[in-house]
Write a protein that holds these residues in place. Structure first.
Motif, PDB file in Angstrom:
ATOM      1  N   ARG A 145      18.053   4.839   2.949  1.00  0.00           N
ATOM      2  CA  ARG A 145      16.642   4.913   2.547  1.00  0.00           C
ATOM      3  C   ARG A 145      16.559   3.960   1.441  1.00  0.00           C
ATOM      4  NH1 ARG A 145      17.544  11.126   0.493  1.00  0.00           N
ATOM      5  NH2 ARG A 145      18.459  11.256   2.433  1.00  0.00           N
ATOM      6  N   LEU A 148      10.969   4.059   0.073  1.00  0.00           N
ATOM      7  CA  LEU A 148      10.074   4.811   1.179  1.00  0.00           C
ATOM      8  C   LEU A 148       8.704   4.746   1.027  1.00  0.00           C
ATOM      9  CD1 LEU A 148      12.481   7.674   1.515  1.00  0.00           C
ATOM     10  CD2 LEU A 148      12.127   5.873   3.326  1.00  0.00           C
ATOM     11  N   ASP A 149       8.226   4.233  -0.184  1.00  0.00           N
ATOM     12  CA  ASP A 149       6.943   4.230  -0.445  1.00  0.00           C
ATOM     13  C   ASP A 149       6.179   2.995   0.476  1.00  0.00           C
ATOM     14  OD1 ASP A 149       8.243   2.625  -2.273  1.00  0.00           O
ATOM     15  OD2 ASP A 149       6.174   2.124  -3.518  1.00  0.00           O
ATOM     16  N   HIS A 152       8.090   3.399   5.562  1.00  0.00           N
ATOM     17  CA  HIS A 152       8.124   4.784   5.742  1.00  0.00           C
ATOM     18  C   HIS A 152       9.271   5.408   6.634  1.00  0.00           C
ATOM     19  CE1 HIS A 152       4.804   4.435   3.646  1.00  0.00           C
ATOM     20  NE2 HIS A 152       4.107   3.618   4.421  1.00  0.00           N
ATOM     21  N   GLU A 153       9.677   4.693   7.648  1.00  0.00           N
ATOM     22  CA  GLU A 153      10.769   5.168   8.677  1.00  0.00           C
ATOM     23  C   GLU A 153      12.045   4.086   8.603  1.00  0.00           C
ATOM     24  OE1 GLU A 153      11.225   6.806  12.772  1.00  0.00           O
ATOM     25  OE2 GLU A 153       9.763   4.850  12.488  1.00  0.00           O
ATOM     26  N   ILE A 154      13.072   4.834   8.198  1.00  0.00           N
ATOM     27  CA  ILE A 154      14.203   3.882   8.140  1.00  0.00           C
ATOM     28  C   ILE A 154      14.519   3.250   9.552  1.00  0.00           C
ATOM     29  CG2 ILE A 154      16.783   3.937   7.440  1.00  0.00           C
ATOM     30  CD1 ILE A 154      16.115   6.507   5.783  1.00  0.00           C
ATOM     31  N   LYS A 155      14.324   3.971  10.324  1.00  0.00           N
ATOM     32  CA  LYS A 155      14.792   3.591  11.886  1.00  0.00           C
ATOM     33  C   LYS A 155      13.892   2.627  12.334  1.00  0.00           C
ATOM     34  CE  LYS A 155      14.772   5.868  16.206  1.00  0.00           C
ATOM     35  NZ  LYS A 155      14.631   6.958  17.276  1.00  0.00           N
TER      36      LYS A 155
ATOM     37  N   TYR B  17      13.025  12.729   0.006  1.00  0.00           N
ATOM     38  CA  TYR B  17      12.345  12.452  -1.139  1.00  0.00           C
ATOM     39  C   TYR B  17      13.129  13.016  -2.514  1.00  0.00           C
ATOM     40  CZ  TYR B  17       9.165   9.957   1.684  1.00  0.00           C
ATOM     41  OH  TYR B  17       8.550   9.015   2.347  1.00  0.00           O
ATOM     42  N   GLU B  61      11.616  12.799   8.346  1.00  0.00           N
ATOM     43  CA  GLU B  61      10.891  11.862   9.421  1.00  0.00           C
ATOM     44  C   GLU B  61      10.701  12.705  10.590  1.00  0.00           C
ATOM     45  OE1 GLU B  61      13.387   8.568   9.932  1.00  0.00           O
ATOM     46  OE2 GLU B  61      12.785   7.711   8.023  1.00  0.00           O
ATOM     47  N   ARG B 127      -2.296   6.487   6.115  1.00  0.00           N
ATOM     48  CA  ARG B 127      -1.199   7.068   5.407  1.00  0.00           C
ATOM     49  C   ARG B 127      -1.456   7.301   3.889  1.00  0.00           C
ATOM     50  NH1 ARG B 127       3.892   8.073   7.255  1.00  0.00           N
ATOM     51  NH2 ARG B 127       5.250   9.104   5.442  1.00  0.00           N
ATOM     52  N   VAL B 129      -0.091   7.517   0.351  1.00  0.00           N
ATOM     53  CA  VAL B 129       0.932   7.171  -0.455  1.00  0.00           C
ATOM     54  C   VAL B 129       0.652   6.924  -1.805  1.00  0.00           C
ATOM     55  CG1 VAL B 129       3.114   5.639  -0.951  1.00  0.00           C
ATOM     56  CG2 VAL B 129       1.965   5.822   1.421  1.00  0.00           C
ATOM     57  N   ASN B 151       3.304  11.573  -0.088  1.00  0.00           N
ATOM     58  CA  ASN B 151       3.690  10.246   0.876  1.00  0.00           C
ATOM     59  C   ASN B 151       3.789  10.821   2.301  1.00  0.00           C
ATOM     60  OD1 ASN B 151       4.522   8.124   2.521  1.00  0.00           O
ATOM     61  ND2 ASN B 151       6.381   7.540   1.277  1.00  0.00           N
TER      62      ASN B 151
END
Ligand SMILES: [Zn+2]
Lengths: 420, 240
Positions: A145, A148-149, A152-155, B17, B61, B127, B129, B151
């Motif tokens: 991570r 993340l702002d 949004h998705e690591i994958k 988070y 996620e 989104r 954020v 977020n």
């Protein structure tokens, strides 16, 4: 396609004009005190000739290094190994850590074509470099991570790597990849050939679900991971690193002699060594080259603030902090936190870092988000003082002090401490 | 006296988070008052104890959300705990899975939630954020500001069974409709993720009072007050 419609002489002269303009901008930027000027140079270059990166990547042997943490240090280690072992071939690298399109273009434009390019590459740019430059080696370090702002998705990044490797097919690079990181292993899946490195266990908190099928991964008593729901499993490694020793699957051992500290950098060096060997570099030369690396782009460098000598460590995300915190040896310790775009605007990650390790020492919390850190430290039971200004936090503070900083304060401290 | 038991559910799936911070804050605030606390972090595969006073769910996620919801339903411990009068505080993705339904993935597949809050979550046009500031009204009518960071890609609408936790001053909250979070009985959901309780000790103490049925004596929160002033000023300045 667009490029082939243009006569090659025109295309080349356009690159030459763009290069010259970029060079002027870089000189101006440097004179104005805005750092190395590499990013500016690259941006100007790519604005004048959007095809420049592809042209600059052509006709070189290329190694690409990517991952969430350790890119810059690994790039320095591999560049040093290749330099030490490649004889007369020129080696070019983006040593300053500018790893987007512009930064890569800026590094290449000042070097003649031919030779070897060792390129630190942002996770989001790997696909383009694979497509435009057909690198022979790709080092994939780790995934965790980070900001993340923004991502949004690591994958999603891993998915991009898979697509790029699929597209490259049989012409794709040899991949050197971290076998301990499930997301890296999944991302490297389509590679035509992968050399796995067992880097020991690292950050596991972003690796609980199988990226292929979503099952909970299992880990055995020695920490090897496996998916009960599909075929994905920790691959057999060709190289394994334990302490300073890298063992290859033939049983041969190689002793690292690094000046950069920490377990994490041993893992980075093992990946660099594996990459260097795939590129035909002699092991002894590679090890000797890596032993010369001291402070990649200012990491682990000593800066001076009045009578205070400060060792600067960079930590950009929870995994980076987990590796850096055990390295600090001084009392007090200075921790510098910001939430500019390059640091990630959300500082919730402070609660994913085990600051409890610092109990018993005094922390000077500094930077624009020092108050967030102070509250975190209170709950961790760590004594601390808030000094908002970075310079005040360090100047004449102690004989020597270890500093861990997020990206923006790290760069400011390099400048304030006379390192750039 | 038995320690107050706080259970953090599936940190490895729902903890992206810094959500463990909420558990740390609650346990410490009890400890600082001389009330013994027991913090248990439960991972999938481990049984969720049904004898806790306070349960916590964090953010994660899509795939992690589904896995966590399935495991919580199969385990049953959380439901038994809530039936016995425990409090649940869920943030971000944890808030979404507490509802009747939510959507995941690019195809907006509708997934059944835990049914603990009468809310439904669907993909938002964009989104949300950024920093968020809300006004929280306690059951006794007194108000506090809640400062946090949101977020999330979903919009949540409340049914008749739930009421909003707070009114939005700055930020998106549930669905850009001026409301934030949901309260239904002893279940509280909220979007500001991570250690929302670190920045909002009054909310942390409210949860502790609900869970223990004891008044929480004042603590020295001066450092937290300085952080709160800084964040509140920052977010209000940013709006101008
Ligand atoms: Zn699987």
């Amino acid at each position: 396609m667009a490029e082939s419609a243009v006569p090659s002489w025109l295309s080349r002269s356009r690159l030459a004009v763009a290069s010259a303009a970029g060079g002027l901008a870089a000189v101006a930027s440097k004179a104005a005190g805005r750092g190395s000027g590499a990013s500016i140079r690259g941006q100007v270059l790519l604005r004048l000739d959007p095809q420049a990166l592809g042209k600059l990547l052509a006709d070189r042997r290329i190694a690409v290094i990517s991952g969430t943490n350790g890119k810059t240090t690994t790039t320095h280690l591999l560049a040093a190994a290749v330099r030490a072992g490649s004889g007369s071939e020129t080696v070019v690298t983006n040593a300053d850590g500018a790893n987007l399109h512009g930064g890569i273009a800026a590094a290449l434009v000042v070097a003649p074509a031919g030779g070897i390019a060792v390129l630190e590459t942002d996770e989001r740019v790997v696909g383009d470099v694979l497509r435009l430059g057909s690198p022979e080696t790709l080092v994939l370090l780790n995934f965790s991570r980070d900001q993340l702002d923004r991502h949004h998705e690591i994958k999603a990044l891993g998915r991009g790597w898979r697509q790029a490797l699929e597209l490259a097919g049989a012409a794709g690079p040899v991949v050197i990849a971290n076998a301990n990181d499930p997301l890296v292993v999944w991302s490297a899946g389509p590679a035509r050939h992968t050399v796995w490195v067992d880097t020991g266990s690292g950050w596991l908190q972003d690796a609980s679900l199988c990226p292929e099928c979503g099952s909970m991964l299992t880990r055995d008593e020695v920490g090897r991971w496996d998916c009960p729901g599909c075929e994905l499993t920790q691959p057999e490694a060709r190289y394994r690193v334990e302490g300073d020793v890298v063992t290859d699957s033939n049983g041969a051992t190689h002793r690292l002699d690094l000046q950069v500290p920490g377990r994490f950098n041993r893992a980075n060096a093992a990946c660099a060594l594996a990459a260097a060997r795939e590129m035909g570099i002699d092991v002894k030369a590679a090890l000797a080259g890596m032993a010369t690396v001291t402070s990649p782009a200012g990491r682990f460098a000593t800066a001076h603030f009045g009578s205070c000598r400060a060792r600067l460590l960079l930590a950009k995300n929870p995994a980076g902090w987990a590796e850096s915190l055990p390295l600090v040896g001084t009392d007090p310790v200075v921790l510098a936190i910001d939430s500019a775009a390059a640091d990630g605007r959300d500082v919730s990650w402070l609660w994913d870092v085990e600051f409890e390790q610092l109990v018993g020492r005094h922390v000077i919390a500094t930077g624009p988000r020092a108050r967030d850190l102070a509250v975190r430290l209170s709950y961790a039971g760590v004594r601390h003082t808030v000094v908002h200004d970075l310079g005040d936090a360090l100047t004449d503070r102690a004989d020597s002090v270890d500093v861990i900083a997020t990206y923006t304060p790290f760069q400011k401290l390099r400048k304030l401490g006379g390192l750039t | 006296m038995k320690p107050v038991k706080i259970v953090l559910i599936y940190q490895s799936l729902l903890g992206i988070y810094g959500d463990r911070g909420n558990a740390t804050v609650l346990a410490k605030r009890l400890e600082w008052r001389g009330i013994s606390a027991e913090l248990e972090v439960v991972e999938p595969g481990d049984p969720i104890p049904s004898d806790a006073q306070l349960y916590l769910l964090g953010g994660g996620e899509d795939m992690a959300q589904i896995s966590a919801a399935n495991a919580i339903t199969a385990d049953g411990g959380l439901y038994r705990g809530l039936e016995s009068g425990a409090v649940l505080f869920a943030v971000c993705a944890g808030y979404q899975i507490c509802g009747n339904s939510y959507t995941v993935g690019d195809n907006d597949t509708v997934v059944a939630g835990l049914g603990l809050l009468d809310v439904d979550t669907r993909r938002a046009p964009e989104r949300a954020v950024g920093e968020i500031l809300t006004r929280w009204e306690r059951p006794d009518g007194s108000q506090s500001l809640i400062t946090g960071f949101e977020n999330h890609g979903g919009h949540t609408t409340l049914g008749r069974g739930a009421r909003p936790l707070a009114a939005v001053e700055i930020g998106v909250g549930n669905a850009n409709d001026g409301t934030e979070g949901a309260v239904q009985g002893r279940v509280i959901g909220s979007y500001p993720h991570g250690p929302i309780l670190a920045r909002n000790p009054q909310l942390a103490d409210h949860l502790l009072t609900m869970a223990t049925d004891r008044d929480m004596s004042p603590l020295d929160d001066s450092a937290i007050d300085r952080l709160r002033s800084e964040r509140i000023a920052h977010v209000r300045r940013g709006r101008k």
